[in-house]
Design a protein around this motif. Structure first.
Motif, PDB file in Angstrom:
ATOM      1  N   ARG A  36      -2.189  99.075  39.181  1.00  0.00           N
ATOM      2  CA  ARG A  36      -3.203  97.780  39.391  1.00  0.00           C
ATOM      3  C   ARG A  36      -4.408  98.668  39.454  1.00  0.00           C
ATOM      4  N   GLY A  37      -5.673  97.741  39.472  1.00  0.00           N
ATOM      5  CA  GLY A  37      -7.074  97.976  39.413  1.00  0.00           C
ATOM      6  C   GLY A  37      -7.353  98.283  40.886  1.00  0.00           C
ATOM      7  N   PRO A  38      -8.703  98.782  41.006  1.00  0.00           N
ATOM      8  CA  PRO A  38      -9.604  99.161  39.945  1.00  0.00           C
ATOM      9  C   PRO A  38      -9.323 100.380  39.369  1.00  0.00           C
ATOM     10  N   MET A  39      -9.581 100.450  37.846  1.00  0.00           N
ATOM     11  CA  MET A  39      -9.393 101.655  37.133  1.00  0.00           C
ATOM     12  C   MET A  39     -10.075 101.271  35.657  1.00  0.00           C
ATOM     13  N   ILE A  40     -10.428 102.403  35.118  1.00  0.00           N
ATOM     14  CA  ILE A  40     -11.031 102.310  33.660  1.00  0.00           C
ATOM     15  C   ILE A  40      -9.919 103.162  32.945  1.00  0.00           C
ATOM     16  N   ILE A  41      -9.540 102.534  31.899  1.00  0.00           N
ATOM     17  CA  ILE A  41      -8.630 103.108  30.673  1.00  0.00           C
ATOM     18  C   ILE A  41      -9.486 103.228  29.381  1.00  0.00           C
ATOM     19  N   ILE A  42      -9.670 104.305  29.050  1.00  0.00           N
ATOM     20  CA  ILE A  42     -10.522 104.348  27.599  1.00  0.00           C
ATOM     21  C   ILE A  42      -9.260 105.330  26.737  1.00  0.00           C
ATOM     22  N   SER A  43      -9.016 104.197  25.417  1.00  0.00           N
ATOM     23  CA  SER A  43      -8.074 104.810  24.557  1.00  0.00           C
ATOM     24  C   SER A  43      -8.343 104.236  23.183  1.00  0.00           C
ATOM     25  N   ALA A  44      -7.772 104.816  22.321  1.00  0.00           N
ATOM     26  CA  ALA A  44      -8.050 104.624  20.836  1.00  0.00           C
ATOM     27  C   ALA A  44      -6.970 103.652  20.474  1.00  0.00           C
ATOM     28  N   SER A  45      -7.209 102.714  19.271  1.00  0.00           N
ATOM     29  CA  SER A  45      -8.350 102.830  18.648  1.00  0.00           C
ATOM     30  C   SER A  45      -9.700 102.032  18.924  1.00  0.00           C
ATOM     31  N   GLY A  46     -10.892 102.192  18.368  1.00  0.00           N
ATOM     32  CA  GLY A  46     -12.112 101.666  18.633  1.00  0.00           C
ATOM     33  C   GLY A  46     -12.229 100.124  18.335  1.00  0.00           C
ATOM     34  N   MET A  47     -11.455  99.789  16.988  1.00  0.00           N
ATOM     35  CA  MET A  47     -11.831  98.329  16.681  1.00  0.00           C
ATOM     36  C   MET A  47     -10.031  97.612  16.846  1.00  0.00           C
ATOM     37  N   LEU A  48      -9.356  98.333  17.659  1.00  0.00           N
ATOM     38  CA  LEU A  48      -7.986  97.632  18.306  1.00  0.00           C
ATOM     39  C   LEU A  48      -7.204  97.661  16.875  1.00  0.00           C
ATOM     40  N   SER A  49      -6.963  98.515  15.992  1.00  0.00           N
ATOM     41  CA  SER A  49      -6.354  98.311  14.874  1.00  0.00           C
ATOM     42  C   SER A  49      -4.759  98.865  15.017  1.00  0.00           C
ATOM     43  N   GLY A  50      -4.912  99.695  16.072  1.00  0.00           N
ATOM     44  CA  GLY A  50      -3.415 100.406  16.384  1.00  0.00           C
ATOM     45  C   GLY A  50      -3.637 101.204  17.379  1.00  0.00           C
ATOM     46  N   GLY A  51      -2.514 101.906  17.827  1.00  0.00           N
ATOM     47  CA  GLY A  51      -2.493 103.079  18.968  1.00  0.00           C
ATOM     48  C   GLY A  51      -2.213 102.470  20.156  1.00  0.00           C
ATOM     49  N   ARG A  52      -2.270 103.123  21.372  1.00  0.00           N
ATOM     50  CA  ARG A  52      -1.863 102.947  22.784  1.00  0.00           C
ATOM     51  C   ARG A  52      -2.716 101.784  23.200  1.00  0.00           C
ATOM     52  N   VAL A  53      -3.999 101.834  22.637  1.00  0.00           N
ATOM     53  CA  VAL A  53      -4.772 100.573  23.414  1.00  0.00           C
ATOM     54  C   VAL A  53      -4.120  99.197  23.218  1.00  0.00           C
ATOM     55  N   LEU A  54      -3.503  99.117  22.218  1.00  0.00           N
ATOM     56  CA  LEU A  54      -2.726  97.931  22.133  1.00  0.00           C
ATOM     57  C   LEU A  54      -1.617  97.308  23.386  1.00  0.00           C
ATOM     58  N   HIS A  55      -1.069  98.410  23.585  1.00  0.00           N
ATOM     59  CA  HIS A  55      -0.088  98.311  24.862  1.00  0.00           C
ATOM     60  C   HIS A  55      -0.795  97.644  26.008  1.00  0.00           C
ATOM     61  N   HIS A  56      -1.996  98.452  26.323  1.00  0.00           N
ATOM     62  CA  HIS A  56      -2.933  98.175  27.407  1.00  0.00           C
ATOM     63  C   HIS A  56      -3.459  96.469  27.406  1.00  0.00           C
ATOM     64  N   LEU A  57      -3.895  96.137  25.929  1.00  0.00           N
ATOM     65  CA  LEU A  57      -4.257  94.812  25.886  1.00  0.00           C
ATOM     66  C   LEU A  57      -3.087  93.829  26.340  1.00  0.00           C
ATOM     67  N   VAL A  58      -1.871  93.975  25.820  1.00  0.00           N
ATOM     68  CA  VAL A  58      -0.957  93.211  26.152  1.00  0.00           C
ATOM     69  C   VAL A  58      -0.743  93.196  27.669  1.00  0.00           C
ATOM     70  N   ALA A  59      -0.734  94.271  28.528  1.00  0.00           N
ATOM     71  CA  ALA A  59      -0.575  94.564  29.687  1.00  0.00           C
ATOM     72  C   ALA A  59      -1.758  93.791  30.701  1.00  0.00           C
ATOM     73  N   PHE A  60      -2.971  94.096  30.190  1.00  0.00           N
ATOM     74  CA  PHE A  60      -4.121  93.739  31.047  1.00  0.00           C
ATOM     75  C   PHE A  60      -4.781  92.698  30.415  1.00  0.00           C
ATOM     76  N   GLY A  61      -4.841  92.320  29.316  1.00  0.00           N
ATOM     77  CA  GLY A  61      -5.685  91.319  28.601  1.00  0.00           C
ATOM     78  C   GLY A  61      -5.433  89.955  29.208  1.00  0.00           C
ATOM     79  N   GLN A  62      -4.216  89.509  29.701  1.00  0.00           N
ATOM     80  CA  GLN A  62      -4.068  88.100  30.052  1.00  0.00           C
ATOM     81  C   GLN A  62      -4.400  87.927  31.574  1.00  0.00           C
ATOM     82  N   ASP A  63      -5.172  88.701  32.162  1.00  0.00           N
ATOM     83  CA  ASP A  63      -5.624  88.812  33.557  1.00  0.00           C
ATOM     84  C   ASP A  63      -7.211  88.674  33.546  1.00  0.00           C
ATOM     85  N   SER A  64      -7.710  87.518  34.116  1.00  0.00           N
ATOM     86  CA  SER A  64      -9.129  87.165  34.233  1.00  0.00           C
ATOM     87  C   SER A  64      -9.787  88.206  35.009  1.00  0.00           C
TER      88      SER A  64
END
Length: 463
Positions: free
Chosen positions: A325-353
């Motif tokens: 849980r937050g607060p925290m900052i996650i920096i992860s590739a890729s920069g344009m969301l085309s692939g990589g670990r950041v997509l899993h973070h989007l699924v996990a955190f993108g749905q919470d305002s």
């Protein structure tokens, strides 16, 4: 000496789009390829990666590489796999970064193919990667790192020089001389005010110029990057949220850590945990110590930048972040969301305002990042629609590309006016806007080439 009629420049990519940089020069009995990038973004562009290469890869003598970003270098493993057997000349830092970027790209392509097969969202029964990690390692044996500014003989009457371009470590402009005729490729041109990199070297003039136009129709905000970043961190941390920052592993991730470290030292942001979830970005950060002459960050700041974040190296550690849980900052590739670990973070955190997605840099058309910038409220990830309720913040002050004003300022003092300037590596509106300004303000002959267009390099053709 080759006759003017036998010299040509063939635009195999980055014409009408901001990705897939590939320029083929034929002269003096040589085929020289400047850059060999992946097409990214819109599906019709990505499908070009799977088309037959426009010329036989085995017929290419040399590749000159401006820098290591995948839209300039990411197709090289496929080129070697298809028969290219020549040298890949680049700067020493570009060689070092490519040793990180290309195997990682191959690994991600393999991983995506496996995941698509497992989840059944590919239209192919047995989806295959464009190339593998092993293909990338084979490709790296072709790399030959060379110093900046020293002439490199390619053939009788043909030489090239790598000229500092700023942008990222190792990034170069390429000045190519063929029988006394000068071609100049900007590659990706950096900014004079970049937080990390030194300013690009001045334009020396040329007979033919190939100029990037990523921000050819825009000016970057004048706001200081840290002044933009601090209030985002403070407000998201205050509501207990997570800030997910998709960032290019080379350049952008390091700049973000530098700014966060400075803000933290001055007490302008709360000391929330920071995670760098990209093994490649972790290794790239170390290269900033090794190639200290290319940037203007002090040794102490390099150390602070590296020590700021918890380094997330394994897949298990990455998955565990999604349970925190937050607060925290996650920096992860890729920069344009085309692939990589950041997509899993989007699924996990993108749905919470309470959370935020911070886009720090250019988002090419057709990418998930571009969709968020234009206000889309869902993204297709791993074959499913994922609703996005998190706050989306786009910050162009982090861009590593020169904007329209900076490009004109770089061009204007040229001691020799090009007979022709070709505008590439930009979306159509950006490329055409820059073309218009160069014609009106500088009075230069200028045009935007078509994809796969081939132009002669004889003196009369460039006039």
């Amino acid at each position: 000496m080759s006759s003017p009629a036998s010299r040509s420049l063939h635009f195999l990519g980055a014409a009408g789009t901001v990705t897939g940089s590939r320029y083929l020069i034929q002269a003096a009995g040589q085929r020289i390829l400047v850059d060999c990038g992946l097409f990214q973004g819109y599906k019709q562009l990505r499908e070009r990666n799977w088309a037959d290469f426009p010329v036989a890869p085995a017929s290419i003598d040399t590749v000159l590489l401006t820098h290591a970003h995948l839209d300039h270098a990411g197709y090289l493993p496929a080129l070697v796999k298809q028969g290219f057997a020549g040298r890949i000349l680049c700067t020493e830092a570009t060689r070092d970064l490519s040793q990180l970027l290309l195997p990682d790209s191959g690994h991600l392509l393999e991983e995506e193919a496996r995941y698509a097969k497992k989840k059944g969202y590919s239209k192919h029964a047995n989806p295959l990667p464009l190339y593998t990690q092993e293909d990338a390692m084979t490709c790296l044996t072709r790399f030959d790192g060379r110093p900046f500014l020293e002439p490199q003989a390619l053939a009788p009457g043909v030489s090239a020089r790598f000229i500092p371009a700023g942008h990222i470590l190792g990034a170069a402009q390429i000045a190519l001389t063929i029988d006394g005729r000068r071609l100049h490729f900007t590659g990706d041109l950096g900014r004079a005010s970049d937080a990390l990199m030194k300013a690009p070297a001045p334009f020396e003039g040329a007979d033919v110029l190939v100029c990037e136009s990523t921000y050819g129709n825009r000016r970057h905000p004048t706001a200081d990057a840290e002044a933009e970043l601090a209030p985002v961190i403070k407000r998201v941390a205050a509501r207990g949220g997570v800030i997910v920052i998709p960032a290019f592993a080379v350049g952008r991730a390091q700049a973000l850590m530098l700014h966060i470290a400075r803000l933290r030292q001055r007490g302008e942001i709360p000391r929330v945990p920071v995670y760098l979830n990209s093994p490649m970005a972790i290794n790239a950060t170390d290269l900033y110590h090794r190639h200290h002459d290319e940037h203007h960050v002090t040794d102490a700041e390099c150390r602070d930048m590296f020590e700021l974040a918890t380094m997330v190296r394994t897949v298990e550690e990455s998955k565990a972040l999604n349970m925190q849980r937050g607060p925290m900052i996650i920096i992860s590739a890729s920069g344009m969301l085309s692939g990589g670990r950041v997509l899993h973070h989007l699924v996990a955190f993108g749905q919470d305002s309470r959370n935020a997605i911070l886009l720090a840099g250019y988002q090419a058309g057709g990418t998930r990042g571009a969709a968020l910038v234009r206000g889309e409220k869902s993204l297709r990830i791993f074959g499913q629609e994922v609703p996005i309720q998190a706050e989306v913040v786009a910050m162009e002050s982090f861009s590593g590309h020169a904007d329209s004003e900076e490009l004109l300022a770089w061009l204007r003092p040229a001691p020799v006016t090009p007979k022709m300037t070709y505008i590439t590596h930009g979306e159509p509106d950006a490329a055409d806007a820059l073309r218009g300004r160069i014609e009106r303000e500088l009075g230069w002959h200028c045009r935007v080439p078509e994809h796969l267009e081939r132009v002669p390099l004889g003196g009369e053709a460039a006039a």
